[in-house]
Design an enzyme around this catalytic site. Structure first.
Site, PDB file in Angstrom:
ATOM      1  N   THR A 222      -2.687  12.781  -4.382  1.00 33.26           N
ATOM      2  CA  THR A 222      -4.071  12.816  -4.852  1.00 33.26           C
ATOM      3  C   THR A 222      -5.028  12.727  -3.658  1.00 33.26           C
ATOM      4  OG1 THR A 222      -3.438  11.799  -6.939  1.00 33.26           O
ATOM      5  CG2 THR A 222      -5.753  11.678  -6.323  1.00 33.26           C
TER       6      THR A 222
ATOM      7  N   HIS B 269       0.866  -1.173   0.000  1.00 34.04           N
ATOM      8  CA  HIS B 269       0.000   0.000   0.000  1.00 34.04           C
ATOM      9  C   HIS B 269       0.904   1.225   0.000  1.00 34.04           C
ATOM     10  CE1 HIS B 269      -2.830   3.085   1.251  1.00 34.04           C
ATOM     11  NE2 HIS B 269      -3.798   2.257   0.903  1.00 34.04           N
ATOM     12  N   ASP B 270       0.696   2.122  -0.955  1.00 31.35           N
ATOM     13  CA  ASP B 270       1.623   3.245  -1.108  1.00 31.35           C
ATOM     14  C   ASP B 270       1.730   4.092   0.155  1.00 31.35           C
ATOM     15  OD1 ASP B 270      -0.956   4.254  -1.448  1.00 31.35           O
ATOM     16  OD2 ASP B 270      -0.620   4.971  -3.487  1.00 31.35           O
TER      17      ASP B 270
END
Length: 497
Positions: free
Chosen positions: A263, A240-241
């Site tokens: 984002t 997961h980033d």
């Protein structure tokens, strides 16, 4: 292996993907971008998909470039955002193109789900914030639409797991991404099988869970031959980033909050155990898995999506503003003219973000921003106010003050937003590193190889290797009146948290 480790991270963001080599000499880390490629959703008819095969092809290109330009690599790993997944059928065949989380097919699905299992019970078992595109709700939308994919599915892989599977042929679910599915129980540290069964979803598709830093296996021989790479280990980072980004926060002690800014803005604190309470549910916070057994207790905020979408719409109209130019225009615009709730549903996927922001302001009795500077000022001030709200609730729930806010990721380059955040929250903001996700990815690969021993050591490397910028609050009392206006908007919108 060479003395300097060469660790390749593929980091897939909302607008683009990159292959980044981390060069680690045992003390410091530096990064080199070796390959860039697009990563936008593909629309077919009324559906938004991932272009998974194209992305795999770009990763092969990145491996090929590294083999030619960097020499032998030591490992490779992939990260991207959570919730999205692919279904595999017999013989490991991918069943259709994976859906993109912004696809509208999940509209209304949460209300249907709560008729089967109450909201409180879902939160009790998963500790996860409610967003209509969580994996559970995407699967329930497929079930509602009688998708044949569920009947044929034998395996579910979250997107980074899929790309690791393409590289190795090995199927596994890395923990940090699995915890975003709303099908993982952080208390028992395993899949919430009972919850999945209660919805009539197939439990057999849930595979083996692995920790970040796990060596999955070598590159498939065919991949190595095609790219000219050696059969290097493929290592699952925090896939997961945000999990990777938080692993790279150059923090010490426990008195800090983080914002992984891109984002989305993911704002929270690192805890040693899940915090599942009535308040956490009411404020719609989430418990996601982190590195080294930690919990990322956080909240999703709309983030720079508002700015990115404005820029895209203006570009389509022939007005090509750079992000730096938009920030300069925003700095010159009057303060606190109009504010919005960044997490209002009208901003999830509007046909035109500038129009959506203006409409929201009109409907709430505020001047509608029209000039780019005013629009971006509205977006950035609103984000800073949202950060203040999240910080207040975070400190209330964990019962202690958080003295510093670490901002990492691409958004930390926006100095105006960092200063507004310091002012609104009345906290010192430490901004950087920019490439936190790629840094966390390669650092966890180093852990997997045994070149680093722990998360603490990894953060020491981040502190030694990358500079941060400091932003100090300026007269926070000037934000009190705008904050009261913001609270009225949140109450008006009836958005949980």
């Amino acid at each position: 292996m060479s003395a300097t480790k060469k660790l390749l991270a593929f980091d897939l963001g909302a607008e683009s993907g990159r292959g980044i080599v981390g060069l680690f000499d045992g003390q410091k880390l530096r990064l080199e971008v070796v390959h860039r490629f697009g990563n936008g959703p593909v629309r077919t008819l009324d559906t938004m998909h991932w272009d998974a095969l194209h992305l795999h092809s770009e990763m092969l290109t990145g491996l090929r470039k590294c083999a030619g330009e960097q020499g032998p690599l030591d490992s490779v790993g992939v990260d991207t955002w959570g919730v999205d997944f692919a279904l595999l059928g017999r013989n490991g065949t991918m069943l259709g193109n994976p859906r993109h989380y912004r696809d509208p097919h999940t509209e209304g699905i949460m209300d249907e789900a709560f008729k089967v299992v109450p909201r409180k019970e879902i939160f009790r078992q998963t500790g996860l914030q409610f967003m209509r595109f969580n994996t559970l709700f995407q699967l329930l939308a497929l079930q509602r639409d009688r998708s044949p994919l569920l009947d044929k599915a034998e395996t579910m892989l979250l997107m980074p797991d899929l790309f690791h599977y393409f590289l190795t042929g090995i199927k596994a679910n890395e923990l940090t991404n699995a915890t975003t599915s709303q099908m993982y129980d952080p208390t028992v540290k395993g899949w919430a099988y009972g919850l999945v069964k209660a919805f009539g979803l197939p439990v057999n598709i849930l595979g083996s869970l692995v920790q970040p830093g796990t060596v999955l296996g070598p590159l498939r021989a065919s991949v190595a031959e095609e790219t000219g790479a050696t059969p290097i280990p493929v290592i699952a980072p925090a896939t997961h980033d945000t999990g990777s980004a938080i692993a790279a926060v150059p923090a010490t002690g426990t008195s800090w909050a983080y914002i992984s800014s891109g984002t989305w803005s993911l704002m929270g604190a690192e805890l040693g155990a899940p915090l599942i309470s009535d308040k956490a549910e009411a404020y719609n916070f989430t418990n996601e898995g982190g590195v080294g057994g930690t919990i990322r207790f956080l909240k999703n905020i709309a983030g720079l999506w508002l700015v990115q979408e404005c820029r895209r719409i203006w570009e389509r109209a022939g007005k090509n503003y750079g992000y730096d130019e938009l920030t300069r225009l925003a700095e010159g615009a009057p303060a606190f003219v109009s504010i919005v709730n960044p997490d209002h549903a009208s901003f999830i996927l509007p046909p035109s973000m500038p129009v959506a922001l203006a409409d929201y302001c009109r409907k709430t009795g505020q001047p509608a921003p029209t000039e780019p500077g005013a629009v971006i000022r509205c977006a950035l001030e609103s984000l800073a106010l949202r950060y203040r709200w999240v910080l207040e609730k975070l400190e209330e729930m964990i019962g202690r003050r958080l003295d510093v806010i670490h901002v990492v990721g691409g958004g930390c380059q926006n100095e105006l937003l960092c200063q507004l955040t310091a002012d609104a929250c009345n906290r010192q903001v430490l901004a950087g590193p920019v490439e936190a996700t790629a840094i966390g990815n390669v650092l966890m690969q180093a852990v997997g190889l045994g070149a680093l021993g722990s998360l603490t050591e990894a953060r020491e490397v981040a502190r030694r290797s990358f500079e941060v910028s400091t932003f100090t609050p300026r007269g926070p009392q000037s934000w009190d009146a705008p904050y009261q206006r913001f609270l009225e908007l949140v109450r008006r919108d009836s958005i949980p948290g």
